[in-house]
Motif scaffolding. Structure first.
Motif: not given
Lengths: 211, 211
Positions: B151-161
């Motif tokens: 999804r393009s509307d998400i913060d990948l940094g947080l997901v990665r953490m």
DNA sequence: CATTTTTTCTAACACTAGTTCGATTTTAAA
DNA sequence: TTTAAAATCGAACTAGTGTTAGAAAAAATG
């Protein structure tokens, strides 16, 4: 003997606070009683009026930390608005866990961070509280699964481990004021319930922009 | 001078192995040079022929551990069958990370477990490798997002953490032979891409079987 | 085999930790 | 205010740490 019992109790609390804070920061073995004493405005020897040993102090910090998350999550389940969905329940539990962990509770964060470094006998005595907390989560997830809010064909034990890992690891990277606990809980639940994937269009042989 | 360079290199490797193993088990501060030496069949003083200090030894263990996951994940991306989807790519990275972490690599698991306990200056020097590894994951996820696999509307940094937390935390609970790495990777990717939720039927006021 | 270099051992050093205990101060009671 | 108890100090002790350096052993070299 007005609010608490006596000066002894006040000092005791002050020592525990100092210990939790220092343990969280430096770890167990690296934390010296001199540091704890200094943080509590005392001399190292004076600690022994309140605690029998460093390990005894550690044990109490660990127990308090675990009881606090447990109670926080338990309360989050009791104080839910009526008619809440199971997703709401889980989301509340996630938020309660994160809040306790990251918001001004050195006890819980100390517990999470140093659990892997504590002496064998301390661990053995503390493990019961850990298991009780795990059981709480097991119940929450199992209930959701039974009510068809979670897929029935999955191993909840493994999911719980991954979930706890994602949440607990935040003590390692979270910087107060950067990412709100609400946002973190949102993302966690998004991943848990829906994921962040998009159904890919059959196959992709258009662009090979790999390294 | 056949395989390796000399006896020195063999001893060096033996010491590093022993150090990684002990660090992982007991943590940094709690690990004594005497223990490391014993695990390497040596006397404590002899370690100083190979390493200048305990911290220097620690630093090398940390660096090796981080390089190994990095290389493993990097290779997983290069050795993918042609035409692999981005889900396949991510899944391969997850599996590589877990494998390095849990399968006979004390260096990487030591790194993950004790990173929070190491002295300031060691951390400062080691952090570069950490950042480089984080960057690798950032690229993998960003590429997937750009290609509309995430999804393009998400913060990948947080997901990665959250993702790293879920994976890394496994060093705390994984028991060899209990849950296969494949299964763990499956579940991780399932949660990441699709989640394990089921669309709940409007509202549920049927059974109030709460505590 | 002789000799030089490499590697390990051994014993000691300096230092810091957790802990103990009698002296001292603070607090509370009479 | 006097006195007893509670709470803290302060200095010492013991044990164990990382570290050093010279002696001893092992390996490599001529």
């Amino acid at each position: 003997m007005t609010t608490e019992q006596s000066k002894s109790d006040i000092s005791r609390a002050r020592i525990l606070d100092a210990a939790a804070k220092t343990f969280r920061q430096k770890g167990y073995a690296a934390t010296t009683l001199i540091e704890i004493a200094r943080a509590a405005d005392m001399q190292a020897g004076s600690l022994y009026y309140h605690f029998g040993s460093k390990d005894e102090l550690l044990e109490e910090v660990l127990d308090i930390g675990m009881r606090r998350v447990h109670e926080a999550v338990e309360e989050s389940q009791e104080h839910l608005p009526p008619g809440s969905s199971h997703r709401d329940r889980i989301r509340a539990a996630v938020e309660a866990h994160l809040t306790t962990l990251l918001k001004l509770d050195d006890y819980t964060s100390a517990n999470i961070r140093i659990f892997g470094q504590i002496p064998e006998d301390v661990r053995r005595r503390h493990i019961k509280l850990r298991n009780a907390y795990a059981e709480l989560w097991r119940r929450i997830l199992a209930k959701a699964q039974k009510s068809r809010a979670l897929r029935s064909d999955i191993d909840l034990g493994l999911v719980r481990m991954l979930l706890m890992g994602a949440l607990n690891w935040s003590v390692e990277w979270n910087q107060p004021g950067r990412t709100s606990i609400q946002t973190m809980a949102d993302y966690m639940c998004l991943m848990l319930f829906s994921g962040i994937g998009i159904d890919e269009p059959a196959r992709n042989s258009e662009d090979e922009t790999v390294a």
